[in-house]
Motif scaffolding. Sequence first.
Motif, mmCIF file in Angstrom:
data_model
loop_
_atom_site.group_PDB
_atom_site.id
_atom_site.type_symbol
_atom_site.label_atom_id
_atom_site.label_comp_id
_atom_site.label_asym_id
_atom_site.label_seq_id
_atom_site.Cartn_x
_atom_site.Cartn_y
_atom_site.Cartn_z
ATOM 1 N N ASP A 55 -11.313 -3.939 14.253
ATOM 2 C CA ASP A 55 -10.723 -4.887 13.309
ATOM 3 C C ASP A 55 -10.750 -6.303 13.883
ATOM 4 O OD1 ASP A 55 -9.875 -3.124 11.189
ATOM 5 O OD2 ASP A 55 -8.426 -2.312 12.615
ATOM 6 N N ARG A 101 -7.727 -5.459 4.561
ATOM 7 C CA ARG A 101 -7.209 -5.147 5.883
ATOM 8 C C ARG A 101 -6.576 -6.394 6.523
ATOM 9 N NH1 ARG A 101 -5.687 -1.161 8.764
ATOM 10 N NH2 ARG A 101 -6.601 -0.814 10.815
ATOM 11 N N ILE A 126 -4.363 -0.733 13.926
ATOM 12 C CA ILE A 126 -5.316 -1.813 14.200
ATOM 13 C C ILE A 126 -6.153 -1.426 15.415
ATOM 14 C CG2 ILE A 126 -5.547 -4.254 14.763
ATOM 15 C CD1 ILE A 126 -4.326 -3.710 12.014
ATOM 16 N N ALA A 134 -2.685 -6.779 7.341
ATOM 17 C CA ALA A 134 -2.216 -5.913 8.421
ATOM 18 C C ALA A 134 -2.624 -6.476 9.783
ATOM 19 C CB ALA A 134 -2.773 -4.504 8.228
ATOM 20 N N HIS A 188 -0.621 4.212 0.905
ATOM 21 C CA HIS A 188 -1.099 5.059 1.993
ATOM 22 C C HIS A 188 -0.707 4.419 3.309
ATOM 23 C CE1 HIS A 188 -3.419 7.195 -0.971
ATOM 24 N NE2 HIS A 188 -3.913 6.050 -1.395
ATOM 25 N N PRO A 189 -0.455 5.220 4.322
ATOM 26 C CA PRO A 189 -0.181 4.620 5.630
ATOM 27 C C PRO A 189 -1.410 3.878 6.134
ATOM 28 C CG PRO A 189 -0.392 7.020 5.787
ATOM 29 C CD PRO A 189 -0.401 6.679 4.338
ATOM 30 N N GLU A 190 -1.226 2.663 6.658
ATOM 31 C CA GLU A 190 -2.342 1.871 7.186
ATOM 32 C C GLU A 190 -2.853 2.508 8.466
ATOM 33 O OE1 GLU A 190 -3.886 -1.035 6.595
ATOM 34 O OE2 GLU A 190 -2.666 -2.200 5.194
ATOM 35 N N PRO A 191 -4.163 2.597 8.626
ATOM 36 C CA PRO A 191 -4.661 3.047 9.929
ATOM 37 C C PRO A 191 -4.281 2.011 10.990
ATOM 38 C CG PRO A 191 -6.461 2.697 8.359
ATOM 39 C CD PRO A 191 -5.209 2.274 7.691
ATOM 40 N N THR A 197 0.835 -1.205 0.000
ATOM 41 C CA THR A 197 0.000 0.000 0.000
ATOM 42 C C THR A 197 0.864 1.247 0.000
ATOM 43 O OG1 THR A 197 -0.115 -0.306 2.353
ATOM 44 C CG2 THR A 197 -2.062 -0.903 1.105
ATOM 45 N N TYR A 235 -0.230 -7.890 12.802
ATOM 46 C CA TYR A 235 -0.406 -7.365 14.161
ATOM 47 C C TYR A 235 -0.521 -8.512 15.163
ATOM 48 C CZ TYR A 235 -2.875 -5.012 18.026
ATOM 49 O OH TYR A 235 -3.258 -4.545 19.252
#
Lengths: 271, 177
Positions: free
Chosen positions: A13, A26, A9, A29, A4-7, A2, A33
């Motif tokens: 989620d 998602r 967790i 990611a 864009h920076p991942e939001p 990606t 995590y």
Amino acid sequence: MTHHPEPPIGEDDLQALVDGRLDPARLPAVQRYLDARPDEAARVQAFIAQRDALRAALAFKHAEPIPPRLRIAHLRVARRQAALARWRVAAAAAVLLLAGSGLGWALRGAVQPEIAALPMPAPDRSAMPAPQDWPGPDTDLAAWLERRLGEALSPPDLEGFGFTLKAAQVLPDSLGPAALLRYADAAGTTLTVWRGPTRDPVPRELRCADVPGGLVAYTWSDGQRMHAVTAALPRDLLRPIALAVERDLKAPPPGAFLTSRARRPCDAALG
Amino acid sequence: MGTGTVSERDARMEALIPALRRFAWSLSRNADEADDLVQDSLANALGAWHQRHAEKDLRAWLFSILYNLHISGRRRWARRSRLLGEALRFQDAATPSHGQDAAVQCAQVLLQLDTLPEEQRAVLLLVGVEGLSYEEAARVLDIPAGTVMSRLARGRERLRRMAEGQPAPASRLRRVV
């Protein structure tokens, strides 16, 4: 991958993962995590086990055969019977009210002195408005009705069925004023349209009830007002008239919705 | 009026009865009471069919009628406090969760479920057992979807701690909403 920076967790989620509702984009990611945090991974595992245990514990109920009383066909029959009984009472009451108001009006001179002599509590008598008669075609009936009912009621046009409006009354009722419109055809058959407030908040579809004395009444409710179309006519002749009246009265006049929803001063304070 | 004939509509409604009975039973935990609840819900739905927006999900609508009936009837009974007591006693007797047979585990998870606040319990059942989406559950309970999520998270965490014999959480969780 990606750009864009991942939001970060979040708990949402993890819950979505448990429910199988996580956005597939998602998933990597979330997986990374959890791989890095065995405690959190164990927590998610525990949620899944808990969900499965609940499903297993309740599965028997879903698998049970449906008891006969919950069959929709059965419920429909029960509803029809209950509604029929209710409408028989309502239609009979409408006819009694009609007869009673007519009789009372005819005898008003003769009976009034006696009523006045009875030791009744004063507030009850003053709170009970007298029935009012529409003066006649020189007065605009819709406006006359609206002033007395506090809401619009445009009298249905039944000329197409051969019925001409002859008289209109506003009658007192415990919940507010009711309107009674009287029509007659060339043969002298009288037909009445009654509309009054009801306590029953559930709308009722058009129903027919035969009333002792050869009268037939079609009644329905929109959850606020009950309606009755009554005449000494066979059902097949009265039904199309009742349907036309229902259709006429259902459509609110333009603007009525807006004025009835106008905000009052304290609405804002109440939120 | 919705789309389709009356018999199609009846068939679609009837297909949902097993799920409605399960939801009603898990809320009331009494077979007769649950079926009364389902019967009243279906009767209400038949009477108010025209209020349903044609495109809206029939399942969510029926669940919401049932849940509202349950809530309004339930206030009359202080049933929860009794179940809470039972569950805590049960928990004292059966703390180690290893090696339990399935029946005991099932009974335990139901009793633990009963100790949750009503609104968390309903979300766990609607989402976890009945398989409703978060949006559908939000519609049933008439709350924002974000609140569904936070109640789900809190309810699940609470059950997890109960199962592990830990004290009730002092809100270690980040608030989702």
